[in-house]
Design an enzyme around this catalytic site. Structure first.
Site, mmCIF file in Angstrom:
data_model
loop_
_atom_site.group_PDB
_atom_site.id
_atom_site.type_symbol
_atom_site.label_atom_id
_atom_site.label_comp_id
_atom_site.label_asym_id
_atom_site.label_seq_id
_atom_site.Cartn_x
_atom_site.Cartn_y
_atom_site.Cartn_z
ATOM 1 N N GLU A 30 7.178 17.438 -22.048
ATOM 2 C CA GLU A 30 5.939 17.123 -22.550
ATOM 3 C C GLU A 30 5.101 18.500 -22.406
ATOM 4 O O GLU A 30 3.645 18.382 -22.102
ATOM 5 C CB GLU A 30 5.450 16.015 -21.745
ATOM 6 N N LYS B 183 1.553 2.008 -24.865
ATOM 7 C CA LYS B 183 2.460 2.711 -25.818
ATOM 8 C C LYS B 183 2.831 1.785 -26.903
ATOM 9 O O LYS B 183 3.002 0.830 -26.731
ATOM 10 C CB LYS B 183 3.774 3.226 -25.088
#
Length: 427
Positions: A205, A335
């Protein structure tokens, strides 16, 4: 009212070089929408099913052509002719066709891709930016960027157990300033790591992934980087964690920092961290099925720090309702691909906000250039977004979209700042 006339899907690559689904939707007025689906590395047991082909000779079994065919040959048939602006009816038609609780038949990656593409096409038809189409005229709050600048756990090859160490620029006056502060600390951290001869390689990430001796060492490095960048820890920039504890939980115990620990011992560990560091948020500090441990932890430190359920809730309204009932956690990680449709995502957010739970909109470790989650964060006035370090274009794409939204909103834009974390009093 614009009708859906076509859906088309294709297999593309995500940021980890794995296949994912991209879907395009076309309406009868010529409006068009495109969306790509993310994919996670540390996935909750109760997430909706991501459909993969399983042919080990092709993309090591990770191909998504079955999901692509599900869009082209099955989902298209049930949505063509529907009003694109009726998102709930569109999503319901797809969910009924799938017919399973976890989207195992068609795949959450197929359904979500179609759901998001149709929403984008409908926004285009209405001549509205996506955040305003989804959120209405009251969508105006720019989120605090929870920037994952140091990676451990399953996002890195190191002996740091905690998966993400984040900074939250809570003292900034605007989103654009918050982003600048975060970027400066990120570069400052790189310099601190170099000075110590530590690796500046990046995790999934965009955060750095040095091999450190302990989780506390990671926090101390970040505090040093904040100071070096000219900011005050706690007042200007706070810290946050994603522990992803289900990754090291087995048979009732947590193997953490080389020791076997009980839920009570883990809770004591986090209580101590909250006392020592300016932490505003801890995500998944306990296992996704350790409801009793979660309830005890929430009672113990839930008034001092945000406790976020990710694997615990998997953006699922039913699991969230149980958490609310049992006094578990005080915030929801959102999410879109955990639940697999926009309607269900918004239902989960609405349930959380109605019950005083905060919402943090989140990316996945396998991302694309799709920026839908940036618009969702503003649409629901979440006040928090987690979309990685200010590095790697699939992460930066979301931050750049938020800069555009802030500019477009002008004086109507509000930056959430410290108000996103009402339980936190800066030390």
């Amino acid at each position: 009212m614009a009708m859906i006339i076509a859906l088309q899907a294709r297999q593309i690559l995500d940021s980890r070089g794995n296949p994912t689904v991209e879907v395009e939707a076309l309406l009868d007025d010529g409006s068009f929408g495109r969306a790509a689906v993310p994919s996670g590395a540390s996935t909750g047991e109760f997430e909706a099913v991501e459909r993969r082909d399983g042919d080990k000779k092709v993309y090591q079994g990770k191909g998504v052509l079955d999901a692509v065919h599900a869009v082209d040959e099955e989902l298209e048939q049930v949505v063509v002719g529907l009003d694109a602006s009726d998102q709930r009816a569109v999503d319901q038609a797809m969910l009924e066709l799938d017919g399973t609780d976890n989207k195992a038949k068609l795949g959450a990656n197929a359904i979500l891709g179609a759901s998001m593409a149709i929403a984008r096409a409908a926004a285009s038809s209405a001549d509205l930016p996506l955040y305003k189409y989804l959120g209405g005229p009251n969508a105006h709050v720019l989120p605090v960027p929870m920037m994952n600048i140091l990676n451990g756990g399953s996002h890195a090859d190191s002996n740091v157990d905690i998966q993400e160490f984040m900074i939250a620029p809570i003292g900034a006056p605007t989103f654009s300033e918050a982003l600048r502060w975060g970027v400066e600390v990120y570069h400052s951290l790189k310099s601190v790591l170099k000075d110590r001869g530590l690796s500046t390689g990046l995790g999934d990430e965009g955060g750095f992934a040095p091999n450190l001796e302990s989780n506390a060492a990671a926090l101390d490095l970040i505090l040093e980087a904040i100071d070096k960048a000219g900011y005050k820890p706690g007042r200007d920039i706070a810290l946050a964690l994603d522990v992803a504890s289900s990754e090291f939980f087995d048979k009732g115990t947590y193997t953490f920092e080389g020791k076997k620990r009980s839920a009570e011992e883990m809770s004591a560990y986090f209580a101590d961290l909250v006392e020592k560091y300016p932490l505003v948020s801890i995500e998944d500090p306990l296992d996704e099925d350790d409801w009793k441990g979660w309830a005890t932890l929430t009672e113990h430190i839930g008034d001092k720090v945000q406790l976020v359920g990710d694997d615990l809730f998997v953006t699922n309204p039913e699991r969230l309702a149980r958490g609310i009932q049992e006094g578990v956690a005080n915030a929801l990680l959102v999410k879109v691909n955990q639940i697999g449709s926009l309607t269900e995502t918004f239902d989960a957010v609405e349930l959380a906000q109605r019950n005083g739970y905060r919402c943090m909109i989140s990316h996945r470790s396998g991302e694309t250039e799709d920026t839908t989650i940036a618009d969702i964060a503003v649409a629901v006035n979440a006040g928090q977004i987690k979309t990685g370090a200010p590095a790697r274009s699939e992460r930066v794409a979301k931050y750049n979209q938020l800069l555009r939204i802030e500019e477009e909103l002008g004086d109507a834009a509000t930056y959430a700042g410290a108000s996103a974390f009402p339980r936190f009093a800066a030390k």
